[in-house]
Design an enzyme around this catalytic site. Structure first.
Site, short mmCIF file in Angstrom:
data_model
loop_
_atom_site.label_atom_id
_atom_site.label_comp_id
_atom_site.label_asym_id
_atom_site.label_seq_id
_atom_site.Cartn_x
_atom_site.Cartn_y
_atom_site.Cartn_z
N LYS A 222 -20.64 55.25 -86.56
CA LYS A 222 -21.07 56.11 -87.78
C LYS A 222 -22.58 56.56 -87.85
O LYS A 222 -23.17 56.25 -87.08
CB LYS A 222 -20.79 54.89 -88.96
CG LYS A 222 -19.20 54.67 -89.24
CD LYS A 222 -18.86 54.07 -90.45
CE LYS A 222 -17.43 53.90 -90.60
NZ LYS A 222 -17.06 52.72 -91.35
N ARG A 256 -13.79 46.75 -86.66
CA ARG A 256 -12.94 47.80 -86.57
C ARG A 256 -13.55 49.04 -85.57
O ARG A 256 -14.68 49.21 -86.02
CB ARG A 256 -12.46 48.19 -87.95
CG ARG A 256 -11.75 49.46 -87.88
CD ARG A 256 -11.50 50.12 -89.41
NE ARG A 256 -10.84 51.40 -89.38
CZ ARG A 256 -11.09 52.61 -89.21
NH1 ARG A 256 -12.36 52.77 -88.86
NH2 ARG A 256 -10.25 53.40 -89.27
N1 HH2 Z 1 -13.94 53.31 -91.83
C1 HH2 Z 1 -13.23 54.43 -91.74
C2 HH2 Z 1 -11.85 54.48 -92.04
N2 HH2 Z 1 -11.21 53.52 -92.44
N3 HH2 Z 1 -11.24 51.10 -93.09
C3 HH2 Z 1 -12.24 49.78 -93.08
N4 HH2 Z 1 -11.49 48.91 -93.60
N5 HH2 Z 1 -13.21 49.81 -92.91
C4 HH2 Z 1 -14.14 50.85 -92.29
O1 HH2 Z 1 -15.41 50.78 -92.11
C5 HH2 Z 1 -13.46 52.23 -92.21
C6 HH2 Z 1 -12.04 52.15 -92.62
C7 HH2 Z 1 -13.86 55.56 -90.98
O2 HH2 Z 1 -13.80 55.67 -89.78
P1 HH2 Z 1 -12.49 56.46 -88.83
O3 HH2 Z 1 -11.30 56.13 -89.13
O4 HH2 Z 1 -12.97 56.50 -87.58
O5 HH2 Z 1 -12.89 57.91 -89.34
P2 HH2 Z 1 -12.11 58.94 -90.34
O6 HH2 Z 1 -11.92 58.33 -91.83
O7 HH2 Z 1 -12.83 60.45 -90.24
O8 HH2 Z 1 -10.72 59.00 -89.81
#
Ligand code: HH2
Length: 282
Positions: A222, A256
């Site tokens: 992040k 995660r």
């Molecule tokens: N962060 C993201 C998405 N879902 N869910 C939880 N519970 N906690 C988090 O910190 C979290 C989440 C964002 O990361 P990512 O899925 O890699 O990216 P994107 O939202 O661009 O798909």
């Protein structure tokens, strides 16, 4: 902690690794790589082989400024992956990363085991769905939506306010029938928080543990890691491992991550330090 997710019982302090699979064209790390259901399913298998304890499948990017995706499109991205994995007897629990009850419902019907909701079970019908299906859920903190959350990152004491807002969301979910023992709490790194807020949350995790639910943290690659180090997204693995270590030392049960093998090694060493039990320490 004792929590059944699908067919697996998660017991003890962890750490448990949630591997990320984004079936989206625009996620900030793996966008566009797993839009084909076969590629997404292969990636899930590869994360399982790296030692993931469960996988988190998403069909909508929640990066800052992301536009919302209609439910039909999210379903089109996510459902074939769940179906494919279950048809191939995928051995791990599947979490569906969605804030929409219609997407969660269809994913659960297809064999998903947990709802991961970045909107804290706040959409009408979401908490009721989780309650009626008796499935576990991740209740994450954010303010607003990914489109406007940056402007809502204003806190006097970020840890206290996030704790209070998580507790309020948990109480709302409980009134809809969700059992507290089925909930994993997540302070939502990067969601309506600037870099300093994210660092304060990582430093203040013991105060969030007082809420009494297992904790999940999603630091993976992040922007706060970029802010501290200057590294671009693709070079943020070392910073991610430092954050994972901080999470585990502070007692978070779940992390995660995109890079499961590397994060697992960091998490296991952090847990070994956590568990060494020095004389004179509680
Ligand atoms: N962060 C993201 C998405 N879902 N869910 C939880 N519970 N906690 C988090 O910190 C979290 C989440 C964002 O990361 P990512 O899925 O890699 O990216 P994107 O939202 O661009 O798909």
């Amino acid at each position: 902690m004792q929590l059944r997710i699908g067919e697996r019982l998660f017991e003890g302090p962890g750490p448990f690794l949630m591997g990320i699979v984004n079936a989206t064209p625009d996620s900030f790390v793996d966008g566009g790589r797993h839009t084909d259901p076969a590629a997404a399913a292969e990636h899930a298998l590869s994360l399982a082989a790296q030692g993931a304890d469960l996988i988190d499948l998403g069909g909508e990017s929640t990066r800052p400024g992301a536009a919302p995706v209609p439910a039909e499109e999210e379903l089109r991205r996510v459902l074939p992956v769940v179906e494919r994995l279950r048809a191939r007897r995928f051995p791990l629990p599947i979490s569906v990363d969605t804030a929409k009850p219609e997407v969660a419902r269809a994913a659960l019907d297809a064999g998903a085991d947990l709802v991961n909701d970045v909107q804290g079970l706040s959409a009408p019908g979401m908490a009721e769905l989780v309650a009626s299906r008796k499935v576990p859920a991740v209740l994450m903190h954010m303010r607003g939506t990914p489109a406007d959350m940056a402007s809502r990152a204003v806190y006097e004491d970020v840890v206290a306010e996030v704790a209070a807002e998580l507790e309020a969301a948990l109480s709302r979910a409980e009134r809809a029938g969700v059992r507290r023992g089925q909930v994993i709490l997540d302070p939502g790194l990067g969601f309506a928080k600037n870099a300093e807020h994210n660092l304060a949350i990582l430093a203040g995790l013991p105060r969030l543990r007082a809420l009494g639910c297992p904790l999940l943290l999603g630091p993976s690659r992040k922007s706060f890691i970029g802010k501290v180090t200057g590294a671009p997204v693709e070079a943020r693995l070392p910073g991610t491992l430092a954050a994972v270590t901080a999470c585990v030392l502070a007692g978070a049960e779940f992390v995660r991550v995109h890079d499961v093998a590397a994060a697992r090694q960091a998490a296991l060493v952090a847990a070994a330090i956590r568990d060494i039990g020095l004389p004179g320490q509680a």
